[in-house]
Write a protein that holds these residues in place. Structure first.
Motif, PDB file in Angstrom:
ATOM      1  N   HIS A 181      58.247  38.749 -16.829  1.00  0.00           N
ATOM      2  CA  HIS A 181      57.317  39.880 -16.747  1.00  0.00           C
ATOM      3  C   HIS A 181      57.584  40.828 -17.910  1.00  0.00           C
ATOM      4  O   HIS A 181      58.738  41.085 -18.259  1.00  0.00           O
ATOM      5  CB  HIS A 181      57.477  40.606 -15.411  1.00  0.00           C
ATOM      6  CG  HIS A 181      56.475  41.697 -15.189  1.00  0.00           C
ATOM      7  ND1 HIS A 181      55.155  41.596 -15.589  1.00  0.00           N
ATOM      8  CD2 HIS A 181      56.596  42.924 -14.613  1.00  0.00           C
ATOM      9  CE1 HIS A 181      54.512  42.704 -15.259  1.00  0.00           C
ATOM     10  NE2 HIS A 181      55.370  43.525 -14.677  1.00  0.00           N
ATOM     11  N   ARG A 182      56.531  41.363 -18.488  1.00  0.00           N
ATOM     12  CA  ARG A 182      56.642  42.140 -19.723  1.00  0.00           C
ATOM     13  C   ARG A 182      57.273  43.519 -19.532  1.00  0.00           C
ATOM     14  O   ARG A 182      57.595  44.194 -20.497  1.00  0.00           O
ATOM     15  CB  ARG A 182      55.265  42.294 -20.370  1.00  0.00           C
ATOM     16  CG  ARG A 182      54.252  43.005 -19.489  1.00  0.00           C
ATOM     17  CD  ARG A 182      52.861  42.966 -20.100  1.00  0.00           C
ATOM     18  NE  ARG A 182      51.859  43.515 -19.201  1.00  0.00           N
ATOM     19  CZ  ARG A 182      51.591  44.803 -19.106  1.00  0.00           C
ATOM     20  NH1 ARG A 182      52.245  45.689 -19.841  1.00  0.00           N
ATOM     21  NH2 ARG A 182      50.659  45.229 -18.267  1.00  0.00           N
ATOM     22  N   ARG A 183      57.441  43.952 -18.300  1.00  0.00           N
ATOM     23  CA  ARG A 183      58.081  45.247 -18.038  1.00  0.00           C
ATOM     24  C   ARG A 183      58.872  45.148 -16.739  1.00  0.00           C
ATOM     25  O   ARG A 183      58.966  44.062 -16.156  1.00  0.00           O
ATOM     26  CB  ARG A 183      57.034  46.369 -17.961  1.00  0.00           C
ATOM     27  CG  ARG A 183      55.961  46.168 -16.910  1.00  0.00           C
ATOM     28  CD  ARG A 183      54.806  47.151 -17.109  1.00  0.00           C
ATOM     29  NE  ARG A 183      53.780  47.001 -16.080  1.00  0.00           N
ATOM     30  CZ  ARG A 183      53.719  47.718 -14.965  1.00  0.00           C
ATOM     31  NH1 ARG A 183      54.640  48.658 -14.740  1.00  0.00           N
ATOM     32  NH2 ARG A 183      52.763  47.535 -14.087  1.00  0.00           N
ATOM     33  N   ASP A 184      59.430  46.266 -16.281  1.00  0.00           N
ATOM     34  CA  ASP A 184      60.217  46.223 -15.041  1.00  0.00           C
ATOM     35  C   ASP A 184      59.499  46.920 -13.891  1.00  0.00           C
ATOM     36  O   ASP A 184      60.117  47.219 -12.857  1.00  0.00           O
ATOM     37  CB  ASP A 184      61.612  46.814 -15.245  1.00  0.00           C
ATOM     38  CG  ASP A 184      61.580  48.290 -15.618  1.00  0.00           C
ATOM     39  OD1 ASP A 184      60.467  48.822 -15.845  1.00  0.00           O
ATOM     40  OD2 ASP A 184      62.652  48.918 -15.668  1.00  0.00           O
ATOM     41  N   GLY A 185      58.229  47.186 -14.038  1.00  0.00           N
ATOM     42  CA  GLY A 185      57.408  47.709 -12.945  1.00  0.00           C
ATOM     43  C   GLY A 185      56.533  46.604 -12.390  1.00  0.00           C
ATOM     44  O   GLY A 185      56.221  45.625 -13.078  1.00  0.00           O
ATOM     45  N   TRP A 186      56.126  46.757 -11.123  1.00  0.00           N
ATOM     46  CA  TRP A 186      55.415  45.680 -10.434  1.00  0.00           C
ATOM     47  C   TRP A 186      54.086  46.177  -9.867  1.00  0.00           C
ATOM     48  O   TRP A 186      53.980  47.315  -9.438  1.00  0.00           O
ATOM     49  CB  TRP A 186      56.272  45.109  -9.293  1.00  0.00           C
ATOM     50  CG  TRP A 186      57.644  44.735  -9.762  1.00  0.00           C
ATOM     51  CD1 TRP A 186      58.775  45.471  -9.650  1.00  0.00           C
ATOM     52  CD2 TRP A 186      58.001  43.543 -10.467  1.00  0.00           C
ATOM     53  NE1 TRP A 186      59.833  44.814 -10.229  1.00  0.00           N
ATOM     54  CE2 TRP A 186      59.390  43.625 -10.749  1.00  0.00           C
ATOM     55  CE3 TRP A 186      57.299  42.421 -10.886  1.00  0.00           C
ATOM     56  CZ2 TRP A 186      60.078  42.621 -11.415  1.00  0.00           C
ATOM     57  CZ3 TRP A 186      57.980  41.421 -11.552  1.00  0.00           C
ATOM     58  CH2 TRP A 186      59.348  41.526 -11.807  1.00  0.00           C
ATOM     59  N   ARG A 187      53.102  45.305  -9.864  1.00  0.00           N
ATOM     60  CA  ARG A 187      51.813  45.592  -9.228  1.00  0.00           C
ATOM     61  C   ARG A 187      51.729  44.775  -7.928  1.00  0.00           C
ATOM     62  O   ARG A 187      50.793  44.013  -7.711  1.00  0.00           O
ATOM     63  CB  ARG A 187      50.659  45.226 -10.158  1.00  0.00           C
ATOM     64  CG  ARG A 187      50.593  46.067 -11.433  1.00  0.00           C
ATOM     65  CD  ARG A 187      49.587  45.532 -12.424  1.00  0.00           C
ATOM     66  NE  ARG A 187      50.048  44.274 -13.013  1.00  0.00           N
ATOM     67  CZ  ARG A 187      49.588  43.081 -12.711  1.00  0.00           C
ATOM     68  NH1 ARG A 187      48.646  42.937 -11.794  1.00  0.00           N
ATOM     69  NH2 ARG A 187      50.066  42.000 -13.295  1.00  0.00           N
TER      70      ARG A 187
END
Length: 323
Positions: A181-187
């Motif tokens: 995943h390109r970041r450490d936040g999730w949808r």
């Protein structure tokens, strides 16, 4: 038969459309379902049959294919016409009904309920070498049978509900499981994120945040994938038999956009009655937009009931809207 007029024609045979057909039967209305896919169930059947659904009332969790099976049984008890592999190209208003001109025929109806989900299924592509070349040769965007991934090295790409659901579904089936995943936040739902973090902590999932796919490699099928840290540009090579790209789908209403409906950001605008700007045409489910809209199956059920009740009243004003 196509030339037999129906009280309500439902465009879309997913969960919302099936519940609309059931509710039309409850109201004693003749009904038809038209769907562009070869079987009922919409995305649940076409893309996620083995995925668990957690937010439907009455089920702690239920497999998508089982939810569809139950809904089909519920809807078909009132014997609606079911027209599959058919796409509505044009809708023409006549005196007291609509002509729905499709690829393979014309269908007559007194009212319409659109429940076509997000529209056509067009997955957002991974923009890297190898994605197109290895599509269905190790690159996939759906899980129809978890056993197809048994003892495979699987790399899932994405950070939404679908990506996390596939990781949690397959981590006990695959030989190795990595999530990129390109970041450490999730949808994704908080419960899924917590499960993912626990699985990563005990080594069940190789969690690669702040990483993206550089290239997919192989001969006849996928063999390895190169990912890179988007903070340092450092490359990492992973053994990989299957890349699951879960970047979402580009919504496309297709021919519906030419019907004269008020559309904003690829969604149909409706009022509190689920009525569109065209009298006699209603809509429900993920395809609609209004203040406070939630994209949930549970919400779609309620919208379907509202749309059908108001369609019944539109066709014949003598019955009450509220049954």
């Amino acid at each position: 038969m196509p030339n037999e007029i129906r009280d309500i024609t439902i465009v879309g045979g997913g969960p919302t459309g099936l519940f609309a057909a059931f509710y039309a039967g409850m109201r004693g209305s003749s009904c038809r379902i038209i769907d562009s896919l070869p079987e009922l169930g919409g995305q649940l059947t076409a893309l996620y049959p083995e995925k668990y659904i957690f937010d439907v009332g009455g089920y702690a969790k239920v497999l998508a294919k089982d939810l569809v099976k139950n809904q089909v049984e519920q809807a078909l008890q009132f014997h609606p016409d079911v027209i599959l592999d058919e796409q509505v190209q044009e809708v023409v208003r006549k005196d007291d009904h609509f002509e729905m001109r499709c690829v393979h025929g014309t269908y007559l109806t007194r009212s319409i309920v659109i429940s076509g989900g997000k529209g056509a299924f067009e997955p957002m592509p991974l923009k890297c070498p190898g994605y197109e070349e290895f599509m269905h040769k190790g690159v996939e965007y759906a899980v129809k049978d978890p056993e197809a991934f048994r003892d495979k090295n699987v790399v899932v790409v994405g950070g939404g509900d679908t990506a996390l659901d596939f990781v949690l579904m397959l981590k006990g089936v695959a030989r190795t499981m990595a999530l990129v995943h390109r970041r450490d936040g999730w949808r994704a739902h908080a419960a899924s994120v917590h499960q993912l973090e626990r699985a990563a902590a005990v080594g069940e999932v190789d969690l690669r945040t702040f990483h993206e796919v550089r290239e997919i490699h192989g001969a006849d099928r996928v063999e390895t994938v190169t990912i890179f840290d988007n903070r340092t540009d450092e490359d990492v090579s992973l053994d990989c038999d299957c890349v699951l790209s879960c970047l979402g789908f580009k919504p496309d209403l297709g021919p519906i956009k030419a019907w004269g409906l008020e559309v904003e950001k690829n969604r149909i605008k409706v009022d509190q009655l689920m009525a569109t700007n065209i009298p006699g045409v209603f809509a429900a489910g993920d395809v609609v937009d209004y203040l406070g809209k939630l994209d949930l199956i549970a919400t779609g059920y309620a919208e379907a009931a509202i749309a059908v009740n108001n369609a019944v009243h539109y066709v014949d004003p003598s019955p009450r809207v509220n049954p």
